[in-house]
Write a protein that holds these residues in place. Structure first.
Motif, short mmCIF file in Angstrom:
data_model
loop_
_atom_site.label_atom_id
_atom_site.label_comp_id
_atom_site.label_asym_id
_atom_site.label_seq_id
_atom_site.Cartn_x
_atom_site.Cartn_y
_atom_site.Cartn_z
N PHE A 149 45.65 68.96 22.36
CA PHE A 149 46.53 69.92 23.03
C PHE A 149 45.75 70.61 24.15
O PHE A 149 44.52 70.59 24.15
N ILE A 150 46.53 71.16 25.10
CA ILE A 150 45.90 71.94 26.16
C ILE A 150 45.99 73.38 25.75
O ILE A 150 47.04 73.84 25.27
N CYS A 151 44.89 74.08 25.87
CA CYS A 151 44.89 75.51 25.54
C CYS A 151 44.84 76.26 26.87
O CYS A 151 43.91 76.08 27.66
N LYS A 161 41.01 83.76 35.90
CA LYS A 161 40.95 83.45 34.46
C LYS A 161 42.21 82.74 33.96
O LYS A 161 42.17 81.97 33.01
N ALA A 162 43.35 83.03 34.64
CA ALA A 162 44.63 82.45 34.21
C ALA A 162 44.62 80.92 34.31
O ALA A 162 45.48 80.24 33.76
N HIS A 163 43.64 80.39 35.04
CA HIS A 163 43.62 78.94 35.29
C HIS A 163 42.46 78.23 34.58
O HIS A 163 42.19 77.07 34.85
N GLU A 164 41.77 78.95 33.68
CA GLU A 164 40.67 78.34 32.91
C GLU A 164 41.24 77.76 31.62
O GLU A 164 41.74 78.50 30.77
N ALA A 183 48.78 77.12 22.98
CA ALA A 183 48.45 75.70 22.78
C ALA A 183 49.69 74.90 23.13
O ALA A 183 50.79 75.22 22.67
N GLN A 184 49.52 73.89 23.97
CA GLN A 184 50.67 73.06 24.37
C GLN A 184 50.28 71.60 24.18
O GLN A 184 49.22 71.17 24.67
N ALA A 185 51.11 70.83 23.46
CA ALA A 185 50.79 69.43 23.19
C ALA A 185 50.51 68.69 24.50
O ALA A 185 51.20 68.89 25.50
N PHE A 186 49.50 67.85 24.47
CA PHE A 186 49.14 67.07 25.66
C PHE A 186 50.07 65.87 25.76
O PHE A 186 50.25 65.13 24.80
N PHE A 223 36.47 71.52 29.01
CA PHE A 223 36.81 72.76 29.71
C PHE A 223 37.08 72.40 31.17
O PHE A 223 36.32 71.65 31.76
N PHE A 224 38.13 72.94 31.74
CA PHE A 224 38.38 72.68 33.17
C PHE A 224 39.13 73.84 33.82
O PHE A 224 39.70 74.68 33.12
N ASP A 225 39.06 73.85 35.15
CA ASP A 225 39.78 74.86 35.92
C ASP A 225 40.99 74.16 36.52
O ASP A 225 40.83 73.17 37.25
N SER A 226 42.18 74.66 36.20
CA SER A 226 43.39 73.93 36.62
C SER A 226 43.48 73.81 38.15
O SER A 226 44.11 72.88 38.65
N SER A 227 42.85 74.72 38.87
CA SER A 227 42.96 74.64 40.33
C SER A 227 42.15 73.47 40.91
O SER A 227 42.25 73.18 42.10
N ASP A 228 41.36 72.78 40.07
CA ASP A 228 40.61 71.61 40.56
C ASP A 228 41.37 70.30 40.33
O ASP A 228 40.88 69.23 40.68
N VAL A 229 42.55 70.39 39.69
CA VAL A 229 43.17 69.14 39.22
C VAL A 229 44.37 68.68 40.05
O VAL A 229 44.44 67.51 40.43
N SER A 230 45.30 69.56 40.33
CA SER A 230 46.58 69.09 40.89
C SER A 230 46.92 69.65 42.27
O SER A 230 48.09 69.77 42.61
N VAL A 276 57.91 74.13 39.84
CA VAL A 276 57.98 73.58 38.48
C VAL A 276 57.11 72.34 38.43
O VAL A 276 57.25 71.44 39.27
N ASP A 277 56.20 72.28 37.46
CA ASP A 277 55.33 71.12 37.30
C ASP A 277 55.90 70.22 36.22
O ASP A 277 56.13 70.66 35.09
N VAL A 278 56.10 68.94 36.57
CA VAL A 278 56.75 68.00 35.65
C VAL A 278 55.89 66.74 35.54
O VAL A 278 55.38 66.26 36.56
N VAL A 292 55.63 76.56 35.08
CA VAL A 292 56.54 77.12 36.10
C VAL A 292 55.81 78.25 36.80
O VAL A 292 55.17 79.09 36.15
N ASN A 293 55.86 78.27 38.13
CA ASN A 293 55.12 79.27 38.91
C ASN A 293 56.04 80.08 39.81
O ASN A 293 56.99 79.54 40.39
N ALA A 294 55.70 81.36 39.96
CA ALA A 294 56.42 82.22 40.91
C ALA A 294 55.85 82.01 42.31
O ALA A 294 54.63 81.93 42.46
#
Ligand SMILES: Nc1ncnc2c1ncn2[C@@H]1O[C@H](COP(=O)(O)OP(=O)(O)OP(=O)(O)O)[C@@H](O)[C@H]1O
Ligand SMILES: O=P(O)(O)O[C@H]1[C@H](O)[C@@H](O)[C@H](OP(=O)(O)O)[C@@H](OP(=O)(O)O)[C@H]1O
Ligand SMILES: [Mg+2]
Length: 339
Positions: A149-151, A161-164, A183-186, A223-230, A276-278, A292-294
């Motif tokens: 799962f992704i934590c 920190k919101a993106h770690e 925790a969200q299922a991968f 461990f990853f920073d989401s801002s490096d991925v998508s 929205v990320d799908v 989902v992002n504002a």
């Protein structure tokens, strides 16, 4: 010259640097509006009147929630000003934006929609509120969250920190999760993500890199920073598919389903500016909404400022409050066409 056709805009310095202000001002002017940057350090009343307040206050709301006195004061001043000027169109209303700061709340709102009828789901999720691993195991089991799962931090926006994040592969490494988190299922999706950008009743989607496929194992937490991925130009090593996964057929996204997601989530969150990320699950072809992002970055959205002004004008012309408007809207949004 503009009467009260004035748009007050506030966003962080970081976001402001990405705005093409001259172009934005010109588009506003083409629609008969004056654009100005609201200064939250100064008295708001003295900077009025204005008819539209366009903002990305997520960082300040997040800081205020964490107890920062200056941010609390700023948000109070803004909310008081809005409540004494109910005629102002606020994009988007602050209480609605607040819902997106809490990932658990946001996933719960998505889960409560009827998108499942269209083969769309939110991966199983639960909150991790304690460092007591036994309790966490119970929460994961109750919510059917399987490994990996992704934590993700419960705070979804507004700070680095919101993106770690971490990918947890087994029960033995649960201690890596630092509450409060979700925790969200991968969902395996062959490292392709679709970002749906919504601007009022218009939407557009772009393809982005994402995380490769992972499976439960005894491996250590990643461990990853989401801002490096998508981001459009991300080149993370976590996106490189394993050799055997390169053969998995690619599913083309169905614009009708993406449109249904856009329309449903705009209504559910009662917001006009949403990202929205799908991802499309390997083999089942089901669509998983993972984030989902504002007021997202809209990187790749054609003629974004025109779309934004159309959204603003639609709101002004609707003459009814934002809350009702989203419920009255037709059943689909319009996809932006490119030449
Ligand atoms: N449930 C999931 N299954 C598979 N991959 C996921 C899942 N959730 C997130 N990811 C991957 O992790 C990345 C970051 O996740 P997420 O979008 O939730 O982070 P974020 O910090 O909210 O990002 P941003 O705000 O930049 O969109 C996604 O772009 C995607 O590649
Ligand atoms: O447009 P996409 O690729 O979706 O990326 C956005 C993220 O989704 C947002 O979470 C970012 O905002 P925060 O840094 O406030 O979370 C947001 O930051 P921005 O406000 O600087 O544009 C973007 O990075
Ligand atoms: Mg995301």
């Amino acid at each position: 010259m503009f009467g009260n056709k004035r748009i007050a805009c506030w966003m962080s310095e970081k976001k402001s640097q990405k705005v093409k202000w001259a172009e934005f001002e010109q588009v506003c002017s083409n629609y008969g509006y004056e654009l100005f940057k609201l200064d939250l350090e100064k008295d708001i009343e003295n900077q009025g009147p204005f008819s539209v307040f366009l903002h990305k206050l997520t960082d300040i709301i997040a800081l205020a929630n964490q107890g920062d006195a200056k941010s609390k004061n700023t948000i109070n001043l803004v909310e008081n000003y809005i409540s004494t000027h109910p005629e102002i169109i606020v994009i988007d209303p602050i209480p609605n934006v607040r819902q997106l700061l809490d990932r658990y709340k946001a996933y719960s709102i998505i889960h409560a929609t009827d998108l499942h009828k269209h083969g769309v789901f939110t991966p199983n999720f639960c909150e991790i509120t304690t460092s007591n691993n036994q309790k966490t195991v119970e929460e994961l089991n109750a919510a059917c969250v399987t490994y990996p799962f992704i934590c993700k931090p419960s705070l979804g926006h507004g700070s680095k920190k919101a993106h770690e994040m971490l990918i947890v592969f087994n029960e033995g490494n649960l201690r890596d999760c630092k509450p409060p988190c979700v925790a969200q299922a991968f969902i395996n999706h062959n490292a392709i993500l679709y970002k749906i950008f919504i601007v009022g009743d218009q939407y557009y989607f772009v393809e982005r890199p994402s995380l490769k496929n992972f499976h439960a194992s005894d491996q250590k937490t990643i461990f990853f920073d989401s801002s490096d991925v998508s981001k459009a130009d991300s080149q993370s090593s976590l996106s490189v598919l394993d050799l055997e996964d390169e053969q998995i057929p690619k599913t083309r996204p169905d614009p009708i389903i993406l449109g249904k997601i856009a329309c449903t989530l705009r209504k559910a969150f009662k917001m006009d500016l949403l990202g929205v990320d799908v991802v499309i699950e390997n083999f089942t072809g089901k669509y998983a909404i993972i984030d989902v992002n504002a007021y997202p970055g809209y990187d790749g959205f054609p003629n974004f400022y025109h779309a934004l002004l159309k959204c603003i004008v639609d709101q002004v012309n609707s003459g009814i409050n934002t809350e009702r408007k989203h419920n009255l809207k037709v059943d689909c949004l319009n996809i932006i066409k490119t030449n």
